[in-house]
Enzyme design. Structure first.
Site, PDB file in Angstrom:
ATOM      1  N   ASP A  11       0.865  -1.192   0.000  1.00 27.79           N
ATOM      2  CA  ASP A  11       0.000   0.000   0.000  1.00 27.79           C
ATOM      3  C   ASP A  11       0.892   1.231   0.000  1.00 27.79           C
ATOM      4  OD1 ASP A  11      -2.447   1.535   0.229  1.00 27.79           O
ATOM      5  OD2 ASP A  11      -1.932   1.898   2.316  1.00 27.79           O
ATOM      6  N   SER A  12       0.293   2.374  -0.276  1.00 24.68           N
ATOM      7  CA  SER A  12       1.044   3.628  -0.232  1.00 24.68           C
ATOM      8  C   SER A  12       1.413   4.000   1.211  1.00 24.68           C
ATOM      9  CB  SER A  12       0.196   4.745  -0.849  1.00 24.68           C
ATOM     10  OG  SER A  12      -1.055   4.813  -0.197  1.00 24.68           O
ATOM     11  N   CYS A  74      -4.099  -1.453  -2.131  1.00 21.77           N
ATOM     12  CA  CYS A  74      -4.271  -0.023  -2.348  1.00 21.77           C
ATOM     13  C   CYS A  74      -5.158   0.111  -3.580  1.00 21.77           C
ATOM     14  CB  CYS A  74      -2.916   0.639  -2.582  1.00 21.77           C
ATOM     15  SG  CYS A  74      -3.022   2.395  -2.980  1.00 21.77           S
ATOM     16  N   GLU A 154      -5.739   9.027   8.927  1.00 23.97           N
ATOM     17  CA  GLU A 154      -4.334   9.093   9.356  1.00 23.97           C
ATOM     18  C   GLU A 154      -4.191   9.855  10.677  1.00 23.97           C
ATOM     19  OE1 GLU A 154      -1.030   8.846   7.345  1.00 23.97           O
ATOM     20  OE2 GLU A 154      -2.005   7.317   6.123  1.00 23.97           O
ATOM     21  N   CYS A 191     -11.313   2.824  -0.824  1.00 28.47           N
ATOM     22  CA  CYS A 191      -9.971   3.240  -0.407  1.00 28.47           C
ATOM     23  C   CYS A 191      -9.698   2.497   0.886  1.00 28.47           C
ATOM     24  CB  CYS A 191      -9.931   4.750  -0.186  1.00 28.47           C
ATOM     25  SG  CYS A 191      -8.400   5.312   0.596  1.00 28.47           S
ATOM     26  N   HIS A 193      -8.125   3.225   3.429  1.00 30.51           N
ATOM     27  CA  HIS A 193      -8.209   4.012   4.668  1.00 30.51           C
ATOM     28  C   HIS A 193      -9.640   4.081   5.210  1.00 30.51           C
ATOM     29  CE1 HIS A 193      -4.206   5.544   3.706  1.00 30.51           C
ATOM     30  NE2 HIS A 193      -4.199   6.239   4.817  1.00 30.51           N
TER      31      HIS A 193
HETATM   32  N1  DGL Z   1      -4.607   3.510   0.464  1.00 28.11           N
HETATM   33  C1  DGL Z   1      -4.870   4.287  -0.717  1.00 28.11           C
HETATM   34  C2  DGL Z   1      -6.020   3.643  -1.524  1.00 28.11           C
HETATM   35  O1  DGL Z   1      -6.599   2.632  -1.150  1.00 28.11           O
HETATM   36  C3  DGL Z   1      -5.201   5.730  -0.417  1.00 28.11           C
HETATM   37  C4  DGL Z   1      -4.114   6.555   0.211  1.00 28.11           C
HETATM   38  C5  DGL Z   1      -3.299   7.381  -0.779  1.00 28.11           C
HETATM   39  O2  DGL Z   1      -3.822   8.349  -1.358  1.00 28.11           O
HETATM   40  O3  DGL Z   1      -2.134   7.044  -0.972  1.00 28.11           O
HETATM   41  O4  DGL Z   1      -6.346   4.146  -2.571  1.00 28.11           O
END
Ligand code: DGL
Length: 283
Positions: A11-12, A74, A154, A191, A193
């Site tokens: 993931d990012s 991600c 976050e 997403c 998050h």
């Molecule tokens: N975790 C990323 C997703 O599922 C979102 C966070 C980011 O913008 O890097 O798209």
């Protein structure tokens, strides 16, 4: 690379830990290497070319770790760079989160009116829209970028006034009662998050709307991909001993700020992570 090799999870940042949690629960005999590219977060606002460039570097790192399967936890990477990552890891199953999320939505939506919230990049690329329409061609899909939710998750601002008003801001117009054909009956958290904000999101929705995310469906797809490829681990093959009897073995890597990853990630993984547990790597 055999069945005792680890599963890579990418993931990012820390968002993919919501998927890792589901993977650990579904596959307790496996070991995992999780990479959060915290140095380059957020991916959601970046171009497809940039996200692909970052993701290919991550794929090369996972190849060096000898993973037997890669879960792209991600949505933004799944929407922009899955073909490039697959090309880089030829022979290794690569599973994204968009298809499983679309599948979950199509399974639970009675009317086929489905709303998606995601990062800007995922919405702009129409990833969920096309994945849902492939599975259910009569579906009506609306999508809204909700970048503030990434920052709120976050920051740990997952309840209270600010989170409530962001949820009303994004979801109010999507679920208006006077929409032609009626409002959606299902919302996809597109997403990784967003599951952190599930409670405030539900509170901002009309009664009866189903909320789905990709985590559980992705874990089920990973399990069947491993079984099909004859790569599922037996307990005796696990390289790293489990942390607790009910907890799979996890190695955590980040590209920046191990302490922050540990602090924020603890909430996402729902278990304490110490800074010392997080290894810094360079991509
Ligand atoms: N975790 C990323 C997703 O599922 C979102 C966070 C980011 O913008 O890097 O798209």
């Amino acid at each position: 690379m055999g069945s005792g090799a680890p599963i890579g999870v990418f993931d990012s940042g820390v968002g993919g830990l919501t998927v890792l949690k589901a993977l650990c629960a579904a596959l307790p005999t496996e070991s995992f290497v999780y990479l959060g590219d915290t140095a380059r977060l957020p991916y959601g606002t970046k171009s497809a070319a940039t996200v692909t460039r970052y993701s290919v570097r991550a794929a090369d790192m996972f190849a060096d770790y000898g993973v037997k399967c890669l879960v792209v936890a991600c949505n933004t990477v799944s929407a922009a760079a899955l073909p490039a990552v697959r090309e880089r890891l030829a022979g290794v199953p690569v599973i994204g989160v968009v298809e499983p999320g679309a599948q979950a939505a199509c399974e639970v939506s009675p009317s086929g009116r489905i709303a998606v919230i995601a990062t800007e990049g995922t919405v702009r690329r129409g990833a969920y829209q096309s994945a849902i329409l492939r599975l259910r061609p009569q579906a009506r899909v609306s999508a809204q970028a909700a970048p503030l939710f990434v920052a709120l998750a976050e920051e740990g601002l997952c309840s209270g006034e600010v989170a409530d008003s962001a949820a009303r801001h994004y979801l109010g117009p999507m679920f208006r009662g006077d929409l032609p054909g009626g409002p959606p009956d299902t919302l996809v958290l597109g997403c990784t998050h967003f599951p952190m904000l599930a409670a405030v999101i539900r509170a901002a929705l009309p009664a009866g709307v189903a909320v789905v995310d990709s985590a559980t469906t992705t874990a089920a797809q990973v399990r069947s991909a491993l079984q099909q490829a004859g790569l599922a681990a037996q307990l005796a093959q696990q390289r790293v001993p489990p942390l607790a009897p009910d907890h799979a073995a996890v190695r955590l890597l980040a590209t920046d700020d191990a302490e922050r990853f540990a602090r924020v990630g603890s909430r996402f993984l729902e278990r304490p992570i110490s800074g010392a547990e997080v290894e810094l790597v360079d991509l």
